[in-house]
Design an enzyme around this catalytic site. Structure first.
Site, PDB file in Angstrom:
ATOM      1  N   LYS A 147      18.760  -6.784  30.081  1.00 32.88           N
ATOM      2  CA  LYS A 147      17.881  -6.029  29.184  1.00 32.88           C
ATOM      3  C   LYS A 147      17.171  -6.911  28.168  1.00 32.88           C
ATOM      4  O   LYS A 147      16.036  -6.620  27.777  1.00 32.88           O
ATOM      5  CB  LYS A 147      18.685  -4.922  28.508  1.00 32.88           C
ATOM      6  CG  LYS A 147      19.087  -3.830  29.505  1.00 32.88           C
ATOM      7  CD  LYS A 147      20.199  -2.960  29.004  1.00 32.88           C
ATOM      8  CE  LYS A 147      19.703  -1.940  28.012  1.00 32.88           C
ATOM      9  NZ  LYS A 147      20.782  -1.002  27.623  1.00 32.88           N
ATOM     10  N   GLY A 178      24.949   3.906  28.829  1.00 33.77           N
ATOM     11  CA  GLY A 178      25.232   4.147  27.409  1.00 33.77           C
ATOM     12  C   GLY A 178      26.371   3.301  26.854  1.00 33.77           C
ATOM     13  O   GLY A 178      26.786   3.485  25.718  1.00 33.77           O
ATOM     14  N   ILE A 194      15.834   3.337  16.119  1.00 34.35           N
ATOM     15  CA  ILE A 194      14.726   4.288  15.938  1.00 34.35           C
ATOM     16  C   ILE A 194      15.355   5.638  15.599  1.00 34.35           C
ATOM     17  O   ILE A 194      16.178   6.146  16.356  1.00 34.35           O
ATOM     18  CB  ILE A 194      13.866   4.399  17.225  1.00 34.35           C
ATOM     19  CG1 ILE A 194      13.406   3.006  17.709  1.00 34.35           C
ATOM     20  CG2 ILE A 194      12.676   5.335  17.016  1.00 34.35           C
ATOM     21  CD1 ILE A 194      12.393   2.306  16.859  1.00 34.35           C
ATOM     22  N   HIS A 230      13.660  10.233  24.340  1.00 34.06           N
ATOM     23  CA  HIS A 230      13.738   9.286  25.450  1.00 34.06           C
ATOM     24  C   HIS A 230      12.747   9.777  26.506  1.00 34.06           C
ATOM     25  O   HIS A 230      12.936  10.845  27.082  1.00 34.06           O
ATOM     26  CB  HIS A 230      15.168   9.237  26.012  1.00 34.06           C
ATOM     27  CG  HIS A 230      15.307   8.384  27.237  1.00 34.06           C
ATOM     28  ND1 HIS A 230      16.117   7.271  27.293  1.00 34.06           N
ATOM     29  CD2 HIS A 230      14.729   8.479  28.467  1.00 34.06           C
ATOM     30  CE1 HIS A 230      16.026   6.728  28.498  1.00 34.06           C
ATOM     31  NE2 HIS A 230      15.187   7.438  29.234  1.00 34.06           N
ATOM     32  N   GLU A 281      14.078  -0.290  28.368  1.00 36.29           N
ATOM     33  CA  GLU A 281      14.629  -0.988  29.537  1.00 36.29           C
ATOM     34  C   GLU A 281      13.948  -0.513  30.817  1.00 36.29           C
ATOM     35  O   GLU A 281      13.257   0.504  30.830  1.00 36.29           O
ATOM     36  CB  GLU A 281      16.147  -0.796  29.653  1.00 36.29           C
ATOM     37  CG  GLU A 281      16.568   0.605  30.001  1.00 36.29           C
ATOM     38  CD  GLU A 281      17.997   0.665  30.560  1.00 36.29           C
ATOM     39  OE1 GLU A 281      18.495  -0.340  31.114  1.00 36.29           O
ATOM     40  OE2 GLU A 281      18.612   1.732  30.471  1.00 36.29           O
ATOM     41  N   ASN A 330      14.815   0.351  34.907  1.00 34.76           N
ATOM     42  CA  ASN A 330      15.817   0.516  35.964  1.00 34.76           C
ATOM     43  C   ASN A 330      15.143   0.204  37.288  1.00 34.76           C
ATOM     44  O   ASN A 330      14.124   0.802  37.627  1.00 34.76           O
ATOM     45  CB  ASN A 330      16.378   1.930  35.965  1.00 34.76           C
ATOM     46  CG  ASN A 330      17.254   2.162  34.759  1.00 34.76           C
ATOM     47  OD1 ASN A 330      18.147   1.367  34.467  1.00 34.76           O
ATOM     48  ND2 ASN A 330      17.005   3.211  34.020  1.00 34.76           N
ATOM     49  N   ARG A 355      15.681   0.767  40.412  1.00 34.93           N
ATOM     50  CA  ARG A 355      16.298   1.553  41.495  1.00 34.93           C
ATOM     51  C   ARG A 355      15.822   2.999  41.373  1.00 34.93           C
ATOM     52  O   ARG A 355      15.177   3.352  40.403  1.00 34.93           O
ATOM     53  CB  ARG A 355      17.816   1.519  41.339  1.00 34.93           C
ATOM     54  CG  ARG A 355      18.209   1.977  39.923  1.00 34.93           C
ATOM     55  CD  ARG A 355      19.671   2.238  39.742  1.00 34.93           C
ATOM     56  NE  ARG A 355      20.028   2.353  38.341  1.00 34.93           N
ATOM     57  CZ  ARG A 355      19.907   3.442  37.609  1.00 34.93           C
ATOM     58  NH1 ARG A 355      19.389   4.529  38.130  1.00 34.93           N
ATOM     59  NH2 ARG A 355      20.257   3.462  36.335  1.00 34.93           N
ATOM     60  N   VAL A 378      19.023   9.096  39.035  1.00 41.01           N
ATOM     61  CA  VAL A 378      19.648  10.410  39.207  1.00 41.01           C
ATOM     62  C   VAL A 378      18.584  11.511  39.078  1.00 41.01           C
ATOM     63  O   VAL A 378      18.552  12.456  39.868  1.00 41.01           O
ATOM     64  CB  VAL A 378      20.744  10.625  38.129  1.00 41.01           C
ATOM     65  CG1 VAL A 378      21.314  12.039  38.205  1.00 41.01           C
ATOM     66  CG2 VAL A 378      21.847   9.584  38.256  1.00 41.01           C
ATOM     67  N   ARG A 391      22.517  18.252  35.345  1.00 43.57           N
ATOM     68  CA  ARG A 391      23.574  17.502  36.038  1.00 43.57           C
ATOM     69  C   ARG A 391      24.834  18.353  36.040  1.00 43.57           C
ATOM     70  O   ARG A 391      25.232  18.867  34.998  1.00 43.57           O
ATOM     71  CB  ARG A 391      23.857  16.182  35.326  1.00 43.57           C
ATOM     72  CG  ARG A 391      22.654  15.261  35.315  1.00 43.57           C
ATOM     73  CD  ARG A 391      23.042  13.880  34.821  1.00 43.57           C
ATOM     74  NE  ARG A 391      21.848  13.044  34.689  1.00 43.57           N
ATOM     75  CZ  ARG A 391      21.858  11.725  34.657  1.00 43.57           C
ATOM     76  NH1 ARG A 391      23.015  11.077  34.727  1.00 43.57           N
ATOM     77  NH2 ARG A 391      20.739  11.031  34.543  1.00 43.57           N
TER      78      ARG A 391
HETATM   79  P1  ADP Z   1      21.659   2.229  28.936  1.00 43.71           P
HETATM   80  O1  ADP Z   1      21.129   1.052  29.703  1.00 43.71           O
HETATM   81  O2  ADP Z   1      23.118   2.090  28.624  1.00 43.71           O
HETATM   82  O3  ADP Z   1      21.279   3.545  29.518  1.00 43.71           O
HETATM   83  P2  ADP Z   1      19.449   2.339  27.025  1.00 43.71           P
HETATM   84  O4  ADP Z   1      18.977   1.090  26.432  1.00 43.71           O
HETATM   85  O5  ADP Z   1      18.631   2.930  28.131  1.00 43.71           O
HETATM   86  O6  ADP Z   1      20.967   2.138  27.508  1.00 43.71           O
HETATM   87  O7  ADP Z   1      19.660   3.445  25.909  1.00 43.71           O
HETATM   88  C1  ADP Z   1      20.301   4.668  26.176  1.00 43.71           C
HETATM   89  C2  ADP Z   1      20.051   5.645  25.049  1.00 43.71           C
HETATM   90  O8  ADP Z   1      20.554   5.127  23.816  1.00 43.71           O
HETATM   91  C3  ADP Z   1      18.578   5.927  24.767  1.00 43.71           C
HETATM   92  O9  ADP Z   1      18.060   6.920  25.594  1.00 43.71           O
HETATM   93  C4  ADP Z   1      18.631   6.366  23.311  1.00 43.71           C
HETATM   94  O10 ADP Z   1      19.071   7.684  23.183  1.00 43.71           O
HETATM   95  C5  ADP Z   1      19.692   5.447  22.733  1.00 43.71           C
HETATM   96  N1  ADP Z   1      19.070   4.215  22.192  1.00 43.71           N
HETATM   97  C6  ADP Z   1      18.970   3.005  22.804  1.00 43.71           C
HETATM   98  N2  ADP Z   1      18.333   2.104  22.035  1.00 43.71           N
HETATM   99  C7  ADP Z   1      18.001   2.738  20.888  1.00 43.71           C
HETATM  100  C8  ADP Z   1      17.322   2.351  19.674  1.00 43.71           C
HETATM  101  N3  ADP Z   1      16.862   1.108  19.478  1.00 43.71           N
HETATM  102  N4  ADP Z   1      17.163   3.293  18.713  1.00 43.71           N
HETATM  103  C9  ADP Z   1      17.635   4.555  18.872  1.00 43.71           C
HETATM  104  N5  ADP Z   1      18.279   4.981  19.975  1.00 43.71           N
HETATM  105  C10 ADP Z   1      18.479   4.098  20.984  1.00 43.71           C
END
Ligand code: ADP
Length: 446
Positions: free
Chosen positions: A116, A165, A203, A208, A288, A290, A292, A295, A338
């Site tokens: 990431k 997460g 943030i 999301h 990030e 993904n 692939r 879900v 889900r």
């Molecule tokens: P993972 O790869 O574990 O799924 P992500 O980076 O996609 O992690 O983040 C998963 C969730 O965590 C996001 O959808 C959001 O809800 C929260 N999150 C991640 N980064 C931030 C951030 N910088 N500020 C606020 N919430 C965040």
């Protein structure tokens, strides 16, 4: 076209892929662990081959056994689904070495975007907005503290190898950063065997929003609109929608163009998802990618009319994308819930066991992507998601009503499920209004 594909996965996604293959006239090989002998995917594939014991490391994560299964059955390609080896660059490379097509991007791209922190650096170079934060891996907690002052608290300490997460912690002040740093690091080490960390500004109350990308071998890349994934529990998605109530045509075009720009910068190919956070002022930041299928891909399928698994198989074979950006139209509204075998009253503890009865909902605009059946015993070994319920309707309001109706018909006896929990979300005023963010579930007591 391929004659035979091996599906290196289990459960509903393996079933989903087998279905696509069958419609395309492609033979399928299911792989299964000893505990999955009676699983649905094992039963509906044209051939099924046991690859080891229940433990994922001995079966679904065992690369040499998967490749051997492919070779002995004569399968020409492997679809990895999601989870397991789907984002494992080494596995993609081993497939290529064995002359087996890995249905996904090239191993170099998985390697680049799977980390990431690296992906952030790539997107900065591409001119895609990222969350303010570190440019590289944090070498120490002191460096984290210095950067947090620059970025401004609160900040998030995140694992480069993170997913699902896991491995992320918020620090609101300098007093809490030591703990956030060390606990996130420990969690990452245990979950991913890699504890490199980076930092992002936290943030406040974002949504999301993610964009589905699809690319072919000829440099064509399109986006298929967004998915709203703000309904999360512990940073994991629970319910997804397409389109998002927060996105109008103008913002969709702007974010979609950025998603395509980012994907083009790394020479992306096959299905991928660009994930963004959208703040209250409609600023968006890449978090990030993904590399692939996800879900929640069915909501995109319902509103675009495209079969993403078939498209993945076609482009992996070397065909051109079946659509141009102009061809992509978003029709109506789709929601996915889900369905997990979990006991919501016991803090969502997994609830494996035998399904004594099951009644699946049906009717216009209702789709089940379910990996279980009556009499099937859900093993305690794997993820607790047993499937997804998806609805499609003309408007968001109608889709909500349809999902409530469908959830009401959905009966499972023998194990606990998240069906009632999903029903409660669908009836919530804030959810119905469309005004919510990723903190939605933490504020509710369903
Ligand atoms: P993972 O790869 O574990 O799924 P992500 O980076 O996609 O992690 O983040 C998963 C969730 O965590 C996001 O959808 C959001 O809800 C929260 N999150 C991640 N980064 C931030 C951030 N910088 N500020 C606020 N919430 C965040």
């Amino acid at each position: 076209m391929f004659n035979k594909i091996l599906i290196a996965n289990r459960g509903e996604i393996a079933v989903r892929i087998i279905r696509a293959c069958r419609e395309m006239g492609i033979q399928t090989v299911a792989v299964f662990s000893e505990i999955d002998r009676d699983a649905l995917h094992t039963q509906i594939a044209d051939e099924a081959i046991c690859i080891g014991s229940a433990k994922a490391a001995d079966s679904y994560l065992n690369m040499s056994r998967l490749l051997s299964a492919c070779i002995v059955t004569g399968a020409e390609a492997i679809h990895p689904g999601f989870g397991f080896l789907s984002e494992n660059a080494k596995f993609a490379e081993m497939c290529a070495d064995c002359n087996i097509v890995f249905i996904g991007p090239d191993s170099n791209i998985i390697d680049m975007m799977g980390n990431k922190s690296n992906a952030r650096a790539q997107m900065i170079a591409a001119g895609v907005p990222v969350v303010p934060g570190s440019k590289q891996i944090l070498s120490s907690v002191e460096e984290a503290k210095a950067l947090a002052v620059e970025v401004g608290y609160p900040v998030m300490i995140k694992a480069s190898a993170g997913g699902g997460g896991k491995g992320m912690r918020i620090a609101h002040t300098e007093a809490t950063i030591d703990e956030a740093f060390s606990t996130a690091k420990m969690e990452a080490k245990a979950a991913f065997g890699d504890d490199s960390m980076y930092m992002e500004k936290y943030i406040e109350e974002p949504r999301h929003i993610e964009f589905q990308i699809m690319g072919d071998k000829y440099g064509n890349i399109v986006h298929l609109g967004e998915r709203e994934c703000s309904i999360q529990r512990r940073n994991q998605k629970v319910l997804e929608e397409a389109p998002s109530a927060a996105i109008d045509d103008e913002l969709r075009a702007k974010m979609g163009a950025m998603a395509v720009k980012g994907a083009k910068h790394v020479g992306y190919e096959n299905a991928g998802t660009m994930e963004f956070l959208l703040d209250k002022h409609k600023n968006f930041y890449f978090i990030e990618m993904n590399t692939r299928i996800q879900v929640e891909h069915p909501v995109t399928e319902m509103v675009t009319g495209l079969d993403l698994i078939k498209e993945q198989i076609r482009v992996a074979y070397g065909e051109k994308l079946s659509v141009t950006q102009e061809d992509v139209k978003i029709n109506g509204h789709a929601i996915e819930c889900r369905i997990n075998a979990e006991n919501t009253a016991m803090n969502f503890m997994p609830s494996p066991g035998t399904i004594e009865e099951i009644n699946l909902p049906g009717g216009l605009g209702v789709r089940n992507d379910i990996g279980v059946y009556r009499g099937y015993t859900i093993p305690p070994t794997y993820d607790s998601m047993i499937g997804k319920l998806i609805v499609h309707a003309e408007t968001r309001e109608e889709a909500i009503k349809r999902m409530r109706r469908a959830l009401g018909e959905f009966i499972v006896q023998g194990v606990h499920t998240t069906i009632d929990f999903q029903y409660a979300i669908l009836g919530d005023e804030d959810f119905i209004s469309g005004k919510f963010d990723t903190s939605f579930l933490t504020k509710k007591s369903f």
